[in-house]
Enzyme design. Structure first.
Site, PDB file in Angstrom:
ATOM      1  N   GLU A  92       0.908  -1.512   0.045  1.00  0.00           N
ATOM      2  CA  GLU A  92       0.082  -0.110  -0.014  1.00  0.00           C
ATOM      3  C   GLU A  92       0.748   1.292  -0.084  1.00  0.00           C
ATOM      4  O   GLU A  92       2.106   1.173   0.657  1.00  0.00           O
ATOM      5  CB  GLU A  92      -0.920   0.022   1.274  1.00  0.00           C
ATOM      6  CG  GLU A  92      -1.620  -1.331   1.190  1.00  0.00           C
ATOM      7  CD  GLU A  92      -2.880  -1.293   2.633  1.00  0.00           C
ATOM      8  OE1 GLU A  92      -3.794  -2.055   2.300  1.00  0.00           O
ATOM      9  OE2 GLU A  92      -2.303  -0.415   3.452  1.00  0.00           O
ATOM     10  N   CYS A 105       3.349   8.552   1.497  1.00  0.00           N
ATOM     11  CA  CYS A 105       3.922   7.548   2.300  1.00  0.00           C
ATOM     12  C   CYS A 105       4.175   6.151   1.750  1.00  0.00           C
ATOM     13  O   CYS A 105       3.274   5.449   1.096  1.00  0.00           O
ATOM     14  CB  CYS A 105       2.742   7.356   3.569  1.00  0.00           C
ATOM     15  SG  CYS A 105       3.359   6.180   4.802  1.00  0.00           S
ATOM     16  N   CYS A 112       6.737  -7.017   7.561  1.00  0.00           N
ATOM     17  CA  CYS A 112       7.845  -6.418   8.305  1.00  0.00           C
ATOM     18  C   CYS A 112       8.319  -7.468   9.085  1.00  0.00           C
ATOM     19  O   CYS A 112       7.354  -7.970   9.708  1.00  0.00           O
ATOM     20  CB  CYS A 112       7.583  -5.152   8.870  1.00  0.00           C
ATOM     21  SG  CYS A 112       8.928  -4.430   9.848  1.00  0.00           S
ATOM     22  N   CYS A 116       6.912  -5.224  15.970  1.00  0.00           N
ATOM     23  CA  CYS A 116       6.640  -4.106  17.029  1.00  0.00           C
ATOM     24  C   CYS A 116       5.354  -4.371  17.460  1.00  0.00           C
ATOM     25  O   CYS A 116       4.513  -4.700  16.405  1.00  0.00           O
ATOM     26  CB  CYS A 116       6.683  -2.795  16.553  1.00  0.00           C
ATOM     27  SG  CYS A 116       8.329  -2.303  15.979  1.00  0.00           S
ATOM     28  N   CYS A 119       2.141  -2.377  15.930  1.00  0.00           N
ATOM     29  CA  CYS A 119       1.897  -2.337  14.364  1.00  0.00           C
ATOM     30  C   CYS A 119       1.089  -3.374  13.963  1.00  0.00           C
ATOM     31  O   CYS A 119       1.499  -4.371  13.820  1.00  0.00           O
ATOM     32  CB  CYS A 119       3.262  -1.776  14.159  1.00  0.00           C
ATOM     33  SG  CYS A 119       3.321  -1.663  12.224  1.00  0.00           S
ATOM     34  N   CYS A 339      -1.426   5.641  10.293  1.00  0.00           N
ATOM     35  CA  CYS A 339      -0.292   4.926  10.440  1.00  0.00           C
ATOM     36  C   CYS A 339      -0.412   3.626  11.150  1.00  0.00           C
ATOM     37  O   CYS A 339      -1.168   3.547  12.141  1.00  0.00           O
ATOM     38  CB  CYS A 339       0.687   5.687  11.543  1.00  0.00           C
ATOM     39  SG  CYS A 339       1.107   7.194  11.034  1.00  0.00           S
TER      40      CYS A 339
HETATM   41  N1  SAH Z   1       9.671   0.600  10.237  1.00  0.00           N
HETATM   42  C1  SAH Z   1       9.610   1.902   9.949  1.00  0.00           C
HETATM   43  C2  SAH Z   1       8.512   2.636   9.385  1.00  0.00           C
HETATM   44  C3  SAH Z   1       7.291   2.028   9.367  1.00  0.00           C
HETATM   45  S1  SAH Z   1       5.995   2.730  10.241  1.00  0.00           S
HETATM   46  C4  SAH Z   1       9.718   2.590  11.548  1.00  0.00           C
HETATM   47  O1  SAH Z   1       9.520   1.825  12.409  1.00  0.00           O
HETATM   48  O2  SAH Z   1       9.778   3.746  11.854  1.00  0.00           O
HETATM   49  C5  SAH Z   1       5.809   4.536  10.412  1.00  0.00           C
HETATM   50  C6  SAH Z   1       5.490   5.046  11.825  1.00  0.00           C
HETATM   51  O3  SAH Z   1       4.228   4.489  12.353  1.00  0.00           O
HETATM   52  C7  SAH Z   1       6.449   4.337  12.847  1.00  0.00           C
HETATM   53  O4  SAH Z   1       6.722   5.369  13.739  1.00  0.00           O
HETATM   54  C8  SAH Z   1       5.503   3.273  13.423  1.00  0.00           C
HETATM   55  O5  SAH Z   1       6.198   3.305  14.949  1.00  0.00           O
HETATM   56  C9  SAH Z   1       4.236   3.920  13.704  1.00  0.00           C
HETATM   57  N2  SAH Z   1       3.212   2.868  13.892  1.00  0.00           N
HETATM   58  C10 SAH Z   1       3.263   1.733  13.802  1.00  0.00           C
HETATM   59  N3  SAH Z   1       1.801   1.411  13.815  1.00  0.00           N
HETATM   60  C11 SAH Z   1       1.268   2.317  14.514  1.00  0.00           C
HETATM   61  C12 SAH Z   1      -0.036   2.446  15.196  1.00  0.00           C
HETATM   62  N4  SAH Z   1      -0.859   1.447  15.059  1.00  0.00           N
HETATM   63  N5  SAH Z   1      -0.645   3.639  15.530  1.00  0.00           N
HETATM   64  C13 SAH Z   1       0.253   4.726  15.298  1.00  0.00           C
HETATM   65  N6  SAH Z   1       1.358   4.720  14.774  1.00  0.00           N
HETATM   66  C14 SAH Z   1       2.108   3.399  14.401  1.00  0.00           C
END
Ligand code: SAH
Length: 364
Positions: A92, A105, A112, A116, A119, A339
């Site tokens: 996406e 974006c 991934c 985390c 996420c 995000c």
């Molecule tokens: N892997 C990279 C980029 C991907 S995510 C990273 O970790 O930075 C982009 C941003 O969205 C990151 O800061 C991530 O931590 C955040 N993110 C992930 N899941 C989220 C969620 N459920 N709600 C809000 N932000 C989230």
């Protein structure tokens, strides 16, 4: 030899390609313009190349793009494209307009591997790295779908590598794509407007500093290692102090003036007054802008977002402490484009599971 997909080659890559086929390297500059500025993907239409060269290119090269499966348009103007890759998986890309700025974006991986806990891409697991052509293809396609503004300018002014995946875990392909974003012969976006976001792959942050001048965002999300270990497993390898040292090296001696610190607010987990104080303490020697992200829920998660009141208090505490802090607006949540919500929705999930298993079964 399989034809080379020229879409993902940056200037150096294209020059190498032309040298290899016995052509003058300056052809690379013409190709960059045809592909990325004029969006021409048929060699026949590249009229300043000789007929013979066009013929050679159609034999030895291709220009193939991901296929757009769906376009979703949010009530707030955000647009999301679900794109199918040649392997059958989907990724996406999301476009977020705001005033005279338009941010795309971009995803860097299918799924991934970092897992985390907050996420949804992480919950989906890892399938594979995107090719450089699949990364830059997202920008190519967004430009095609969006057209130009009334003044004839492209509407994507900024790119953030914040879609699915950890960009620094797909280093070479992400660098090639970012070189294209920055190259005046391709997209000509200033380094300030190209931002790479990482969960903290320290050795690659150092490498990035040498290889490609872009803005850096770091997903910190916790001010102590105990919590960060829990929510970002990569922290066990590169703990906070080590990560922040790498951030200092990244800004030192360069025009890069600050690091963006991303901090997702999870109710009752990392949003207390003490958390804000700890955050300010650990960031005191680093030039930063703190971007607070309200947590976006997704099916199956146990986390909830901090209340509006808590978010406002957290932000105010940072401002009172002399930090630069903003709250990221949640955009496109009606089309599941916010995000952490990007999961490359695939119509046939079984097939995706099978293809993940298949990839794991075949040694790289
Ligand atoms: N892997 C990279 C980029 C991907 S995510 C990273 O970790 O930075 C982009 C941003 O969205 C990151 O800061 C991530 O931590 C955040 N993110 C992930 N899941 C989220 C969620 N459920 N709600 C809000 N932000 C989230």
């Amino acid at each position: 030899m399989a034809p080379t997909n020229l879409l993902g080659l940056d200037l150096a890559g294209l020059e190498g390609f032309f040298t290899e086929i016995g052509e003058k390297p300056f052809r690379a500059r013409q190709l960059l313009q045809w592909i990325h500025q004029y969006r021409v993907v048929n060699f026949e239409d590249m009229t300043n190349l000789s007929k013979t060269l066009r013929q050679t290119l159609s034999e030895k090269a291709t220009l193939s793009l991901p296929e757009v499966l769906h376009e979703y348009i949010s009530v707030d103007g955000t647009r999301k494209w679900v794109m199918r890759l040649s392997c059958g998986n989907a990724i996406e890309a999301v476009y977020i307009p705001e005033g005279d700025r338009g941010t795309l974006c971009v995803s860097s991986q299918v799924g991934c591997a970092l897992a985390c806990t907050f996420c949804s891409t992480g919950a989906q697991g890892f399938n594979r790295n995107l090719e450089a052509s699949e990364i830059i293809g997202q920008l190519w396609l967004a430009n095609k779908y969006l057209g130009k503004d009334p003044k004839g300018r492209r509407v994507v002014t900024n790119v953030v590598m914040m879609g699915m995946g950890e960009p620094l875990a797909n280093y070479n392909n992400v660098i090639a794509a970012m070189n294209l974003m920055r190259d005046d012969l391709a997209y000509g976006i200033s380094w300030r407007r190209v931002t790479l976001s990482t969960a903290g792959m320290v050795p690659m942050i150092d490498k990035l500093r040498e290889d490609c001048h872009v803005s850096l965002a770091v997903s910190l999300h916790a001010a102590n290692d105990k919590l960060r270990d829990e929510i970002i497993p990569l922290n066990k390898k590169y703990p906070i102090a080590v990560l922040l040292d790498a951030c200092k090296r990244y800004v030192e001696g360069h025009q890069r003036r600050h690091i963006t610190i991303e901090y997702v607010l999870l109710a009752g987990i990392n949003d207390s007054e003490k958390d804000a104080r700890d955050l300010m303490r650990i960031l005191k020697d680093l030039p930063t802008k703190i971007n607070l992200i309200p947590f976006n829920p997704f099916p199956g998660t146990n986390y909830t977002c901090s209340s509006k009141k808590v978010i406002a208090r957290f932000k105010q505490q940072l401002l009172d402490g002399g930090c630069i802090a903003t709250v990221r607006k949640t955009r496109g949540d009606d089309i599941v484009a916010a995000c952490g919500q990007l999961a490359g929705e695939v119509q046939d999930k079984t097939r995706r599971t099978q293809s993940i298993n298949k990839t794991e079964a075949i040694p790289a």
